[in-house]
Design an enzyme around this catalytic site. Structure first.
Site, PDB file in Angstrom:
ATOM      1  N   LYS A 176       0.866  -1.186   0.000  1.00  0.00           N
ATOM      2  CA  LYS A 176       0.000   0.000   0.000  1.00  0.00           C
ATOM      3  C   LYS A 176       0.899   1.230   0.000  1.00  0.00           C
ATOM      4  O   LYS A 176       1.450   1.609   1.021  1.00  0.00           O
ATOM      5  CB  LYS A 176      -0.930   0.044   1.213  1.00  0.00           C
ATOM      6  CG  LYS A 176      -1.974   1.152   1.045  1.00  0.00           C
ATOM      7  CD  LYS A 176      -2.532   1.705   2.341  1.00  0.00           C
ATOM      8  CE  LYS A 176      -1.749   2.811   2.955  1.00  0.00           C
ATOM      9  NZ  LYS A 176      -1.622   4.075   2.178  1.00  0.00           N
ATOM     10  N   GLU A 251      10.522   1.703  10.259  1.00  0.00           N
ATOM     11  CA  GLU A 251      11.590   2.674  10.004  1.00  0.00           C
ATOM     12  C   GLU A 251      10.920   4.035  10.039  1.00  0.00           C
ATOM     13  O   GLU A 251      10.064   4.320   9.205  1.00  0.00           O
ATOM     14  CB  GLU A 251      12.241   2.378   8.650  1.00  0.00           C
ATOM     15  CG  GLU A 251      13.668   2.861   8.559  1.00  0.00           C
ATOM     16  CD  GLU A 251      13.735   4.339   8.271  1.00  0.00           C
ATOM     17  OE1 GLU A 251      14.122   5.093   9.187  1.00  0.00           O
ATOM     18  OE2 GLU A 251      13.364   4.741   7.170  1.00  0.00           O
ATOM     19  N   GLU A 386      10.536  16.030  15.097  1.00  0.00           N
ATOM     20  CA  GLU A 386      10.735  16.007  13.648  1.00  0.00           C
ATOM     21  C   GLU A 386       9.745  16.944  12.955  1.00  0.00           C
ATOM     22  O   GLU A 386       8.558  16.900  13.228  1.00  0.00           O
ATOM     23  CB  GLU A 386      10.542  14.583  13.128  1.00  0.00           C
ATOM     24  CG  GLU A 386      10.866  14.454  11.659  1.00  0.00           C
ATOM     25  CD  GLU A 386      10.812  13.008  11.174  1.00  0.00           C
ATOM     26  OE1 GLU A 386       9.810  12.325  11.445  1.00  0.00           O
ATOM     27  OE2 GLU A 386      11.779  12.584  10.508  1.00  0.00           O
TER      28      GLU A 386
HETATM   29  C1  UN1 Z   1      14.181   8.289   3.915  1.00  0.00           C
HETATM   30  O1  UN1 Z   1      14.217   9.500   4.002  1.00  0.00           O
HETATM   31  O2  UN1 Z   1      13.200   7.649   4.354  1.00  0.00           O
HETATM   32  O3  UN1 Z   1      19.970   8.166   3.011  1.00  0.00           O
HETATM   33  C2  UN1 Z   1      15.206   7.483   3.231  1.00  0.00           C
HETATM   34  C3  UN1 Z   1      19.213   8.830   2.308  1.00  0.00           C
HETATM   35  C4  UN1 Z   1      18.398   8.135   1.258  1.00  0.00           C
HETATM   36  C5  UN1 Z   1      17.253   7.416   1.867  1.00  0.00           C
HETATM   37  C6  UN1 Z   1      16.385   8.258   2.747  1.00  0.00           C
HETATM   38  N1  UN1 Z   1      19.224   7.181   0.562  1.00  0.00           N
HETATM   39  O4  UN1 Z   1      19.095  10.029   2.462  1.00  0.00           O
END
Ligand code: UN1
Length: 496
Positions: A176, A251, A386
């Site tokens: 999704k 994450e 954030e």
């Molecule tokens: C993200 O912002 O969820 O390291 C990933 C980085 C990218 C990935 C970011 N390669 O900034």
């Protein structure tokens, strides 16, 4: 203006949502540009997609892993051919500048080639048995149907980080994508189909979290969930999945610090700070949102940073002269505005930006001026929470030890950067910074696909994507083969 209508992908066929509901995907740089219309799915659609994935698992799990990997390799090759078109589609739906959306597609290409190699590894272990004429080993097994909920900021790269390792391991998937950027997932999955992916192995359901995401998380036939997004939603996913002990990989957020010591190459540190804070309009989980400045260079660095931030060209990412694209939607603008108000109320000093841009070429989009706050103290909310927008806070410190302490004084732990020429301090920082990623003399963004990606504390729940993703998408089986031709009891059952 006419626009294209997209349908859910279930078992290789295309279906509208059972409810008939749809939503529009708008270009954040120009709301008059409708990128497409997508199904607003609900639990019945999720049920159908999971059933299709379950059916496909019966055969996909038996396809040899090197063969599964060949499809991924071919996907990488086709993505190389389609890179420009997909980058343009992505800029239209997500906003970030073309150079960055090309990078996003490139990340999926890198992931395809990297994970394709895993098809000839997927290593287990052999180990001696405690008995004679008995062989012992561990092998990796797929989980079954895996659900994926992906964010809008890396619309192709992040789906690829999840789909490719899950598929090479023998799982089937229901994904999704974020409602702001579903087209890039369709582009990615279409490429996989063109590369030979059988029907039902990957299924796409579009829609909103509560209606389409929640039933996926709770579905009994979904064996694991991989989620990238906010800590707020991650917490809901974790609680719902806990009810039936479903493994989840989360994450989530960051409040990433770039530390600049007095001895740093200031030009380099400035380039890194600007790119880390305002690249992708600050909408990366790895974005630099705190810059920690040692007293000796703080004044000069601040002046130069503000001067350069003011000059950044904000606009439509399809325009090659633009450096910073829009924020993805109105809600993100509201969040940036909210945090500017919070920072001002806390006594931080607004050095530039702080407002949405809505005139001239910015009229029809969701733009926000690159924003720098000075005089920030580590406890302020603007230094801890954030924002996920083009807003960065400058914090001054005296000693290296203080910088480490400030960098660690937040609930997140994703990325960190240290600028210095002092090799001893560089190694001390690598040891002491509480984060999943530490850069020396490079910005907080720019992780490569073949290293572990993820963070500590409230950034995640302990899993890593990138090089370690296979650990999440496989489960272990211990195998014992007795070739003695007699009943051999285990050592514990033979005890004198
Ligand atoms: C993200 O912002 O969820 O390291 C990933 C980085 C990218 C990935 C970011 N390669 O900034």
């Amino acid at each position: 203006m006419s626009h294209k209508t997209y349908l859910n992908l279930i078992g290789g066929e295309h279906y509208p949502a059972r409810s008939g509901k749809t939503f529009l995907n708008l270009n954040p740089a120009d709301h008059s540009d409708v990128v497409g219309e997508f199904p607003a799915s609900g639990s019945q659609d999720v049920d159908a997609a999971v059933a299709a994935a379950k059916k496909a698992f019966a055969t996909w799990r038996l396809v040899p892993a090197p063969k599964r990997a060949e499809i991924l390799y071919r996907t990488g090759q086709l993505l190389q051919e389609r890179k420009e078109q997909y980058a343009r589609d992505m800029t239209r739906e997500m906003g970030k500048v073309l150079a960055e959306t090309r990078g996003d597609v490139q990340e999926a290409i890198d992931e395809a080639f990297y994970v394709a190699g895993e098809g000839r590894r997927l290593f287990g272990k052999t180990t001696p048995s405690e008995l004679q004429n008995k062989f012992a080993m561990s092998i990796r097994m797929p989980l079954g149907v895996v659900g994926m909920i992906t964010p809008w900021n890396f619309p192709m790269a992040i789906p690829s980080w999840k789909l490719f390792p899950a598929l090479v391991s023998g799982n089937t998937c229901v994904i999704k994508p974020a409602e702001d950027t579903p087209l890039s997932t369709f582009n990615l999955v279409q490429t996989m189909i063109d590369a030979g992916l059988p029907p039902g192995v990957v299924n796409i359901i579009t829609g909103f979290g509560p209606d389409a995401g929640a039933p996926l998380v709770e579905h009994r036939d979904v064996r694991a969930i991989s989620f990238t997004g906010s800590s707020e939603v991650g917490s809901i996913v974790a609680q719902r999945a806990a009810a039936n002990f479903k493994p989840i990989s989360l994450e989530m957020g960051g409040k990433n610090a770039q530390i600049v010591l007095d001895d740093a190459n200031l030009d380099l540190a400035l380039d890194g700070a600007l790119w880390g804070a305002f690249g992708t309009t600050g909408q990366r989980c790895t974005a630099t949102s705190r810059i920690l400045l040692q007293k000796g260079i703080a004044k000069e660095f601040t002046e130069r940073l503000v001067e350069r931030a003011k000059k950044l060209r904000v606009g439509n990412g399809l325009d090659a002269a633009v450096e910073v694209g829009p924020q993805v939607n109105e809600q993100q603008i509201e969040t940036s505005k909210k945090y500017v108000a919070i920072a001002l109320a806390e006594g931080a000093e607004l050095l530039t930006g702080g407002v949405p841009l809505s005139e001239g070429t910015h009229l029809n989009g969701t733009f926000f001026a690159p924003t720098v706050f000075g005089g920030v103290t580590p406890q302020m909310r603007i230094a801890c929470e954030e924002v996920f927008g083009p807003v960065v806070s400058l914090i001054e410190f005296d000693t290296f030890e203080q910088a480490i302490q400030i960098a660690n004084s937040i609930d997140y732990g994703l990325s960190t950067a240290l600028y210095t020429k002092d090799v001893n301090r560089a190694f001390a920082a690598i040891r002491d910074l509480e984060a999943g990623i530490t850069y020396i003399n490079a910005p907080t963004i720019g992780a490569e696909v073949h290293l572990p990606f993820g963070g500590v504390k409230q950034t995640g729940n302990g899993h890593r994507e990138g090089s370690e993703a296979i650990d999440f998408y496989t489960t272990w089986k211990a195998v014992y083969i007795d070739y003695s031709d007699k009943l051999q009891r285990a050592q514990i059952d033979n005890a004198e």
